[in-house]
Design an enzyme around this catalytic site. Structure first.
Site, PDB file in Angstrom:
ATOM      1  N   SER A 130      -3.245  20.190  10.277  1.00  0.00           N
ATOM      2  CA  SER A 130      -2.393  19.051   9.914  1.00  0.00           C
ATOM      3  C   SER A 130      -1.106  19.532   9.250  1.00  0.00           C
ATOM      4  O   SER A 130      -1.132  20.467   8.440  1.00  0.00           O
ATOM      5  CB  SER A 130      -3.162  18.147   8.936  1.00  0.00           C
ATOM      6  N   GLU A 188       0.357  18.194   6.997  1.00  0.00           N
ATOM      7  CA  GLU A 188       0.293  17.904   5.559  1.00  0.00           C
ATOM      8  C   GLU A 188      -0.713  18.789   4.830  1.00  0.00           C
ATOM      9  O   GLU A 188      -1.100  18.503   3.697  1.00  0.00           O
ATOM     10  CB  GLU A 188      -0.031  16.419   5.314  1.00  0.00           C
ATOM     11  N   HIS A 201      -5.537  11.537   3.466  1.00  0.00           N
ATOM     12  CA  HIS A 201      -4.160  11.026   3.474  1.00  0.00           C
ATOM     13  C   HIS A 201      -4.030  10.061   4.647  1.00  0.00           C
ATOM     14  O   HIS A 201      -4.417  10.399   5.765  1.00  0.00           O
ATOM     15  CB  HIS A 201      -3.185  12.197   3.621  1.00  0.00           C
ATOM     16  N   HIS A 217      -1.823   6.356   6.421  1.00  0.00           N
ATOM     17  CA  HIS A 217      -0.649   5.473   6.450  1.00  0.00           C
ATOM     18  C   HIS A 217      -1.141   4.031   6.502  1.00  0.00           C
ATOM     19  O   HIS A 217      -0.603   3.207   7.228  1.00  0.00           O
ATOM     20  CB  HIS A 217       0.232   5.804   7.656  1.00  0.00           C
ATOM     21  N   HIS A 265       6.046   6.578   2.824  1.00  0.00           N
ATOM     22  CA  HIS A 265       5.203   7.417   3.672  1.00  0.00           C
ATOM     23  C   HIS A 265       3.787   6.854   3.821  1.00  0.00           C
ATOM     24  O   HIS A 265       3.391   6.477   4.923  1.00  0.00           O
ATOM     25  CB  HIS A 265       5.181   8.851   3.125  1.00  0.00           C
TER      26      HIS A 265
END
Ligand SMILES: [Zn+2]
Length: 192
Positions: free
Chosen positions: A45, A47, A66, A68, A130
């Site tokens: 990923s 991130e 994490h 969205h 984000h």
């Protein structure tokens, strides 16, 4: 999503650009905290650096999610923290869900911005423009934190939309939450 591999500075993290519905165990990347791949053939990923920053800063955390998600992202674009509204949510997520500053997706600045917020010992953060990041002692707890955050963000959004004042938890309860979260983190940090 990622989990800490205990005893080493490694984590198992989901790969980049593979649909979750199609991921197999062999697709999971094992990487060290600098992002170097230890095992796996796919790219981790983008991130992963943000996940590593959490494991470095917070010994109590063994899983990071994490997303969205919708209502969490509403507060990400409002750049607005979610205060303590329910005691059981506050015990699970922390006294307040703070907003980490915006930086480009996947950038070291984004990871640093999230890392800079972790000292409040919460298990949930909003990332400006984000999404959200939630933490847990294990993956079940991190997933539950993502669901709890979405629920409380939805409720806060609906409550704010009435235009009436929103009642927060009393100071005395917030103080208890703060103490318990600090104790949890300190206890994990002293483990060998
Ligand atoms: Zn993202």
């Amino acid at each position: 999503m990622s989990v800490r591999i205990t005893g080493r500075d490694y984590m198992a993290v989901t790969p980049s650009s593979v649909k979750y519905s199609e991921i197999t165990p062999a697709d999971i990347c094992i990487i060290d905290f600098s992002g170097a791949v230890v095992e796996g053939s796919l790219a981790p990923s983008v991130e992963a650096g943000m996940h590593a920053a959490v494991y470095r800063e917070r010994p109590d955390v063994n899983a990071v999610v994490h997303t969205h998600q919708l209502y969490g992202s509403v507060f990400a674009v409002l750049n607005q923290p979610i205060p303590a509204l329910f005691d059981e949510v506050a015990f699970a997520l922390g006294e307040s869900v703070e907003v980490a500053p915006y930086a480009l997706s996947g950038s070291p600045e984004l990871a640093a911005g999230v890392a800079g917020k972790l000292k409040n010992n919460a298990n949930a953060y909003i990332i400006q423009n984000h999404g959200i990041i939630v933490l847990g002692k294990n993956m079940d707890k991190a997933l539950l934190a993502a669901e709890l955050l979405e629920k409380v963000a939805h409720i806060y959004y609906l409550a704010l939309s009435t235009g009436k004042p929103v009642t927060l938890l009393p100071d005395s309860i917030r103080e208890i939450v703060r103490g318990l979260r600090a104790y949890d983190v300190e206890k994990a940090g002293t483990k060998t």
